[in-house]
Design an enzyme around this catalytic site. Structure first.
Site, mmCIF file in Angstrom:
data_model
loop_
_atom_site.group_PDB
_atom_site.id
_atom_site.type_symbol
_atom_site.label_atom_id
_atom_site.label_comp_id
_atom_site.label_asym_id
_atom_site.label_seq_id
_atom_site.Cartn_x
_atom_site.Cartn_y
_atom_site.Cartn_z
ATOM 1 N N GLN A 28 0.817 -1.207 0.000
ATOM 2 C CA GLN A 28 0.000 0.000 0.000
ATOM 3 C C GLN A 28 0.853 1.260 0.000
ATOM 4 O O GLN A 28 0.526 2.245 -0.667
ATOM 5 C CB GLN A 28 -0.928 0.001 1.217
ATOM 6 N N LYS A 48 12.916 3.595 8.096
ATOM 7 C CA LYS A 48 14.055 3.514 9.003
ATOM 8 C C LYS A 48 15.360 3.406 8.231
ATOM 9 O O LYS A 48 15.396 2.882 7.113
ATOM 10 C CB LYS A 48 13.896 2.304 9.931
ATOM 11 N N HIS A 84 0.782 -4.446 14.387
ATOM 12 C CA HIS A 84 1.478 -4.633 15.657
ATOM 13 C C HIS A 84 2.748 -3.795 15.771
ATOM 14 O O HIS A 84 3.339 -3.711 16.846
ATOM 15 C CB HIS A 84 1.798 -6.115 15.888
ATOM 16 N N HIS A 108 -6.312 1.141 8.164
ATOM 17 C CA HIS A 108 -7.022 0.123 8.938
ATOM 18 C C HIS A 108 -7.154 0.660 10.356
ATOM 19 O O HIS A 108 -6.235 1.293 10.878
ATOM 20 C CB HIS A 108 -6.243 -1.191 8.922
#
Length: 342
Positions: A28, A48, A84, A108
Site C-alpha cells: 500500500q 528507518k 502490531h 485500517h
C-alpha cells in the site's frame, strides 16, 4: 444504503497544499506515495535507516526521510506499517511531532479501535482504505481508473477532516471508482471478522478439512488437492465477477444442486453460532488483546501455529503439483504484503 463519494465530492487543492508523509513503502505504501505524487501532492516517505525499501523509493524519485523526520515535516501522516508495529512507531516517531492541527491517517482502524494508539484531541484522525492490494491500486490509478475506498473520520479537530479525507482518497484514485463512508469501528470489526471467519480462517480450515476427509477415505492426495484447493480459484473468480449468482449460473446443474443441498449441511446453524462467537471476541477486544500480547512477547504462539500449519500434508502435495503448472507463479521474492515476523 451506504453514503457514497465520488471525484466531484472532493477538492484536490485541500491536500495539494499540504506535505504528506507516507510511513512505510510496502504494497500500500508504494501505491499511495506514487499516486499522491502524481496527483501533485508534496510527498515524503518515512523509512528507518537500513530499510531495504529506501532504495526502491529513491529509485522512484521520492524523497526518503526517517519516520521521525518525515512526521516532523508533514501536515498529514499516513501510517502504512503492520498493525502490531504501529504502536512503537507512533511512540518513537509520530507522537513527538503530532502538533495541533495535523492529521493522522490510517488504512485500517485496529490501533484506534482497540486503544493502542490514542492521539491528542487537537489533531484529525482519518481513515482512507482502498479495498484492494497495493499493486492493483497503483495500476488502476495509472490506467485512469481506481479501486473503491472506504473513508472514515474518528476525530475532526480542525473542522476540515472530511474534506481532507476525500481529497486524499481522490488523490490515490479511489473516488474514480467510489468511496464508502464508514467508521473506524465498523471497518475494523468487519475486516477482522471477514479475515477470520471467511477469507482466511474459514476458507483455510474448510479446504484443509475437505482434503483430510478425502485422503482419510483412501483417495489420492493429488486428486484431493485439485478438488478441494486448486479449483477454488475458479469458483472465487466467478463470485468476484458476478456474485454467488454468477457462480451458480456458471457451474454444472450437478454442482449447483450439490451447492443447495449439501452446503447447508456443512455450514449449518451451529457454525453460524460459532461465527457469532468469533465476532464477539473481536468486538470485546479479546482477539486484539491476545494478538498484541503474543506479538509483544516475541510472537511465540503465532510462530508455533504457523509452523504447525506449514506441516499440513496439503502443503507438500501442493508444492509437487504446482511444478506441473507452468502458468502458476511460484516466486514470492517481490511479495511485500506478508508478515513482519517472517
Amino acid at each position: 444504503m451506504a453514503e457514497m463519494f465520488y471525484d466531484d465530492d472532493a477538492d484536490l487543492s485541500t491536500i495539494t497544499g499540504k506535505k504528506v508523509a507516507v510511513l512505510g513503502f510496502g504494497s500500500q505504501g508504494h501505491a499511495h506515495a506514487l499516486s499522491l505524487r502524481d496527483s501533485g501532492v508534496d510527498v515524503v516517505v518515512g523509512l528507518k535507516e537500513g530499510s531495504k525499501s529506501r532504495a526502491k523509493a529513491e529509485e522512484q524519485g521520492l524523497t526518503v526521510l526517517t519516520p521521525f523526520e518525515a512526521s516532523k515535516a508533514a501536515d498529514v501522516i499516513m501510517v502504512l506499517v503492520p498493525d502490531h508495529l504501529q504502536r512503537g512507531l507512533y511512540a518513537e516517531a509520530i507522537e513527538p511531532n503530532l502538533t495541533a492541527g495535523k492529521a493522522l491517517f490510517f488504512s485500517h482502524g485496529f490501533n484506534i479501535r482497540f486503544g493502542y494508539i490514542k492521539p491528542p484531541a487537537d489533531v484529525d484522525v482519518v481513515m482512507v482504505a482502498p479495498k484492494g492490494p497495493g499493486h492493483l491500486v497503483r495500476r488502476e490509478y495509472v490506467d485512469g481508473r481506481g479501486v473503491p475506498v472506504i473513508v472514515a473520520v474518528e476525530q475532526d479537530a480542525t473542522g476540515q477532516a472530511w474534506a481532507l479525507a476525500l481529497a486524499y482518497a481522490k488523490a490515490i484514485g479511489g473516488l474514480r471508482a467510489g468511496g464508502i463512508k464508514t467508521t473506524f469501528t465498523e471497518e475494523t470489526e468487519t475486516d477482522l471478522f471477514g479475515e477470520q471467519a471467511v477469507l482466511c480462517g474459514g476458507a483455510s480450515a474448510l479446504v484443509q478439512t475437505g482434503f483430510e476427509v478425502l485422503t482419510e477415505a483412501g483417495y489420492q492426495p493429488e486428486v484431493a488437492y485439485f478438488e478441494c484447493l486448486h479449483e477454488l480459484k475458479l469458483i472465487v473468480d466467478l463470485m468476484y465477477e458476478g456474485g454467488i449468482a454468477k457462480q451458480r449460473w456458471s457451474v454444472s446443474d450437478t454442482a449447483e444442486w450439490g451447492d443447495y443441498v449439501s452446503g447447508p449441511r456443512v455450514i449449518d446453524a451451529s457454525v453460524k453460532e460459532r461465527m457469532k462467537d468469533v465476532l464477539k471476541d473481536i468486538q470485546d477486544g479479546t482477539f486484539a488483546r491476545n494478538f498484541i500480547e503474543d506479538q509483544d512477547a516475541g510472537a511465540p504462539k503465532f510462530k508455533e501455529l504457523r509452523a504447525k500449519a506449514e506441516q499440513h500434508p496439503i502443503e507438500a502435495t501442493g508444492r509437487e503439483l504446482r511444478k506441473l503448472m507452468a502458468w502458476v507463479k511460484s516466486d514470492d521474492s517481490d511479495y511485500v504484503e506478508g508478515s513482519a515476523a517472517r
